[in-house]
Scaffold this active site. Sequence first.
Site, PDB file in Angstrom:
ATOM      1  N   LYS A 190       1.069  -1.410   0.211  1.00  0.00           N
ATOM      2  CA  LYS A 190      -0.224   0.104   0.275  1.00  0.00           C
ATOM      3  C   LYS A 190       0.707   1.206  -0.140  1.00  0.00           C
ATOM      4  O   LYS A 190       1.495   1.330   0.543  1.00  0.00           O
ATOM      5  CB  LYS A 190      -1.404  -0.369   1.137  1.00  0.00           C
ATOM      6  N   GLY A 242       7.136   4.329   8.134  1.00  0.00           N
ATOM      7  CA  GLY A 242       6.156   4.910   8.176  1.00  0.00           C
ATOM      8  C   GLY A 242       6.091   6.161  10.403  1.00  0.00           C
ATOM      9  O   GLY A 242       7.021   5.843  10.383  1.00  0.00           O
ATOM     10  N   SER A 243       5.337   6.828  10.971  1.00  0.00           N
ATOM     11  CA  SER A 243       5.635   7.776  11.834  1.00  0.00           C
ATOM     12  C   SER A 243       5.529   6.400  13.146  1.00  0.00           C
ATOM     13  O   SER A 243       4.362   5.764  12.884  1.00  0.00           O
ATOM     14  CB  SER A 243       4.446   8.307  11.898  1.00  0.00           C
ATOM     15  N   THR A 244       5.643   6.806  14.580  1.00  0.00           N
ATOM     16  CA  THR A 244       6.408   6.465  14.732  1.00  0.00           C
ATOM     17  C   THR A 244       4.808   5.998  15.750  1.00  0.00           C
ATOM     18  O   THR A 244       4.453   4.473  16.741  1.00  0.00           O
ATOM     19  CB  THR A 244       7.067   6.970  16.273  1.00  0.00           C
ATOM     20  N   GLY A 247       3.104   3.375  13.862  1.00  0.00           N
ATOM     21  CA  GLY A 247       4.146   1.917  13.882  1.00  0.00           C
ATOM     22  C   GLY A 247       3.361   1.555  14.860  1.00  0.00           C
ATOM     23  O   GLY A 247       3.406   0.408  15.370  1.00  0.00           O
ATOM     24  N   GLU A 264       9.921   0.613  10.352  1.00  0.00           N
ATOM     25  CA  GLU A 264      11.241   1.584  10.265  1.00  0.00           C
ATOM     26  C   GLU A 264       9.905   2.775  10.292  1.00  0.00           C
ATOM     27  O   GLU A 264       9.616   3.355   9.833  1.00  0.00           O
ATOM     28  CB  GLU A 264      10.777   1.657   8.122  1.00  0.00           C
ATOM     29  N   CYS A 298      13.697  10.474   7.486  1.00  0.00           N
ATOM     30  CA  CYS A 298      13.532   9.462   8.269  1.00  0.00           C
ATOM     31  C   CYS A 298      14.464   9.809   9.510  1.00  0.00           C
ATOM     32  O   CYS A 298      14.916   9.981  10.532  1.00  0.00           O
ATOM     33  CB  CYS A 298      12.910   8.311   8.552  1.00  0.00           C
ATOM     34  N   GLU A 395      10.453  15.722  15.596  1.00  0.00           N
ATOM     35  CA  GLU A 395      10.896  14.803  14.140  1.00  0.00           C
ATOM     36  C   GLU A 395       9.831  16.123  13.601  1.00  0.00           C
ATOM     37  O   GLU A 395       8.367  16.262  13.491  1.00  0.00           O
ATOM     38  CB  GLU A 395       9.613  13.789  13.841  1.00  0.00           C
TER      39      GLU A 395
HETATM   40  P1  NAD Z   1       2.334   8.220   8.353  1.00  0.00           P
HETATM   41  O1  NAD Z   1       2.439   7.039   9.295  1.00  0.00           O
HETATM   42  O2  NAD Z   1       1.029   8.581   8.261  1.00  0.00           O
HETATM   43  O3  NAD Z   1       1.787   7.114   6.801  1.00  0.00           O
HETATM   44  C1  NAD Z   1       2.460   5.967   6.650  1.00  0.00           C
HETATM   45  C2  NAD Z   1       1.898   5.080   5.763  1.00  0.00           C
HETATM   46  O4  NAD Z   1       0.932   4.525   6.869  1.00  0.00           O
HETATM   47  C3  NAD Z   1       1.173   5.983   4.244  1.00  0.00           C
HETATM   48  O5  NAD Z   1       0.812   4.741   3.512  1.00  0.00           O
HETATM   49  C4  NAD Z   1      -0.293   5.268   4.995  1.00  0.00           C
HETATM   50  O6  NAD Z   1      -2.152   5.931   4.253  1.00  0.00           O
HETATM   51  C5  NAD Z   1      -0.500   3.973   6.112  1.00  0.00           C
HETATM   52  N1  NAD Z   1      -1.152   4.605   7.131  1.00  0.00           N
HETATM   53  C6  NAD Z   1      -1.293   5.681   8.155  1.00  0.00           C
HETATM   54  N2  NAD Z   1      -2.349   5.376   9.555  1.00  0.00           N
HETATM   55  C7  NAD Z   1      -2.598   3.873   9.491  1.00  0.00           C
HETATM   56  C8  NAD Z   1      -2.997   2.709   9.649  1.00  0.00           C
HETATM   57  N3  NAD Z   1      -3.549   3.430  11.313  1.00  0.00           N
HETATM   58  N4  NAD Z   1      -2.538   1.697   9.758  1.00  0.00           N
HETATM   59  C9  NAD Z   1      -2.240   1.193   8.738  1.00  0.00           C
HETATM   60  N5  NAD Z   1      -1.332   2.336   8.357  1.00  0.00           N
HETATM   61  C10 NAD Z   1      -1.741   3.637   8.334  1.00  0.00           C
HETATM   62  O7  NAD Z   1       3.468   8.546   8.519  1.00  0.00           O
HETATM   63  P2  NAD Z   1       3.749  10.018   6.899  1.00  0.00           P
HETATM   64  O8  NAD Z   1       3.755  10.939   7.241  1.00  0.00           O
HETATM   65  O9  NAD Z   1       3.221   9.504   6.364  1.00  0.00           O
HETATM   66  O10 NAD Z   1       5.289   9.879   6.607  1.00  0.00           O
HETATM   67  C11 NAD Z   1       6.476   9.877   7.646  1.00  0.00           C
HETATM   68  C12 NAD Z   1       6.881   9.588   8.106  1.00  0.00           C
HETATM   69  O11 NAD Z   1       7.635   7.998   8.072  1.00  0.00           O
HETATM   70  C13 NAD Z   1       7.766   9.921   9.386  1.00  0.00           C
HETATM   71  O12 NAD Z   1       7.716  10.011  10.930  1.00  0.00           O
HETATM   72  C14 NAD Z   1       9.354   9.424   9.007  1.00  0.00           C
HETATM   73  O13 NAD Z   1      10.157   9.520  10.330  1.00  0.00           O
HETATM   74  C15 NAD Z   1       8.992   8.281   8.357  1.00  0.00           C
HETATM   75  N6  NAD Z   1       9.868   7.725   7.711  1.00  0.00           N
HETATM   76  C16 NAD Z   1      10.651   6.774   8.276  1.00  0.00           C
HETATM   77  C17 NAD Z   1      11.521   5.815   7.524  1.00  0.00           C
HETATM   78  C18 NAD Z   1      12.430   4.337   8.101  1.00  0.00           C
HETATM   79  O14 NAD Z   1      13.078   3.788   7.361  1.00  0.00           O
HETATM   80  N7  NAD Z   1      12.148   4.555   9.636  1.00  0.00           N
HETATM   81  C19 NAD Z   1      11.280   5.505   6.189  1.00  0.00           C
HETATM   82  C20 NAD Z   1      10.923   6.680   6.058  1.00  0.00           C
HETATM   83  C21 NAD Z   1      10.288   7.967   6.194  1.00  0.00           C
END
Ligand code: NAD
Length: 484
Positions: A190, A242-244, A247, A264, A298, A395
């Site tokens: 996704k 994605g975001s903490t 996660g 991650e 990130c 962040e």
């Molecule tokens: P986000 O967590 O809002 O979204 C990431 C993904 O998760 C999107 O595809 C979103 O649609 C999906 N999502 C949202 N809520 C969900 C849920 N409840 N269940 C399942 N999926 C869900 O993050 P963002 O704002 O899109 O991305 C930025 C974040 O990602 C930052 O915190 C960044 O540090 C992190 N990031 C980490 C890495 C790494 O390798 N550690 C790499 C890139 C980005």
Amino acid sequence: MTEIETPSTGFEYAPAPESAAIARLKQSYGIYVGGEFRAGRGEAVKTVNPATEEPLAEVAEASEADVDDAVAAARRAYDGAWSRLSGSARAKYLFRIARAIQERGRELAVLESLDNGKPIRESRDVDIPTAAAHFFYYAGWADKLGYAGFGPDPRPIGVAGQVIPWNFPLLMAAWKIAPALAAGNTVVLKPAETTPLTALTLAEIIAECDLPPGVVNVLPGGPAIGQALVEHEGVDKIAFTGSTAVGKQIQRSVAASGKRLSLELGGKAANIVFSDAPLDQAIEGIVNGIFFNQGHVCCAGSRLLVQESIHDEVVAGLKDRLRTLRLGDPLDKNTDIGAINSAAQLARIRELSDSGEAEGADRWSPACTLPDKGFWFPPTLFTGVSQANRIAREEIFGPVLSVLTFRTPQEAVDKANNTPYGLSAGIWTEKGSRILWMANRLRAGVVWANTFNRFDPTSPFGGYKESGFGREGGRHGLEAYLAH
Ligand code: NAD
């Protein structure tokens, strides 16, 4: 155009834009399930160019019923030929995908810059080549899994549900898909809601490479679709970037389900500069560390820890360098700083930056003209930052650098580790012994020395603490996709 202040170097660059036509945009996109492209049964949304706010295409997103279909298709493909195919046969598919990404590299780069807002220089030179490199690298492992250190006959896990963010859309898809397929799993991916286009073009490439139907499925959609995928009973392994906050939610939702999980998440990396560092090189590294990809990284070096004795010299050097950065059209090959990916992200960067000022830090941005339309934020430097300030703790995920100072190596370690995150760190010094001393004490998954933001498929990447667990990349990246 909103004039902030016009810099004049006397050496202006003539515009050098890539043509948007290279992206071969379609009017509408759908989902990719069981080897077929079709309209999703969810919402039809417009994906927008963040540099202009103009719609690029309509995307018929997935519904929960489409998640069921995709997981079922991935299961059929897994139980069918894919998981029993020899490693060398799987490798051939991966090599094919890698070459096809290279062949369509220019198209993918322009498409990525249009959908994400990142400068074409970066999508062309970093995102797309590194995505291809991941497929090449894991193709090499596919027939050598028995020698990877996970036992003589490691087996795939099954169906992997993969959810990725918007900051490196194609690269994150490659990070996820390549090791999963090399190990013999099938995938439902996704992409993020604001950047689905390169993942869907990758699906097209995968179809052209004749992968058996259902081995890879791509479902554009929002958080609800991510959640439906994560919670689906037919999924054996979840890989999330994605975001903490999200996660943590995912970790709770898969608890006791028997699903394997790798996360991650976010970061707040320290980039640590000692007084003996080669300063010109360090300044380039600091700029690359936080302004690469508008700081939507990130592992961005968002906290600069500089030894007190060289603070003024480093800040003056940084300001000089920031004055030369060019902000504007992401498709212009001269552009250093592109657009912020969405209005929501821009609002978050503004809110956190305003809190920096309100909490007493000194804010500075170079002279820079922001386009009237689109989502833009100037490169920003905060000095006089205290560890308690939100801009030193949270962040920001934008082009904003917080500068703090230290006097001794131990103080640098203490301040660097004073964060709930632990994804990356940078050390700038001439002394090898000090690099090793620091690296042993920094609680960060990746520690760069005299460089920053270097990515290579052979190198594992991942975090400590609230930055997540599990590793992607390198031999370690296979482990997340193998039952052993
Ligand atoms: P986000 O967590 O809002 O979204 C990431 C993904 O998760 C999107 O595809 C979103 O649609 C999906 N999502 C949202 N809520 C969900 C849920 N409840 N269940 C399942 N999926 C869900 O993050 P963002 O704002 O899109 O991305 C930025 C974040 O990602 C930052 O915190 C960044 O540090 C992190 N990031 C980490 C890495 C790494 O390798 N550690 C790499 C890139 C980005």
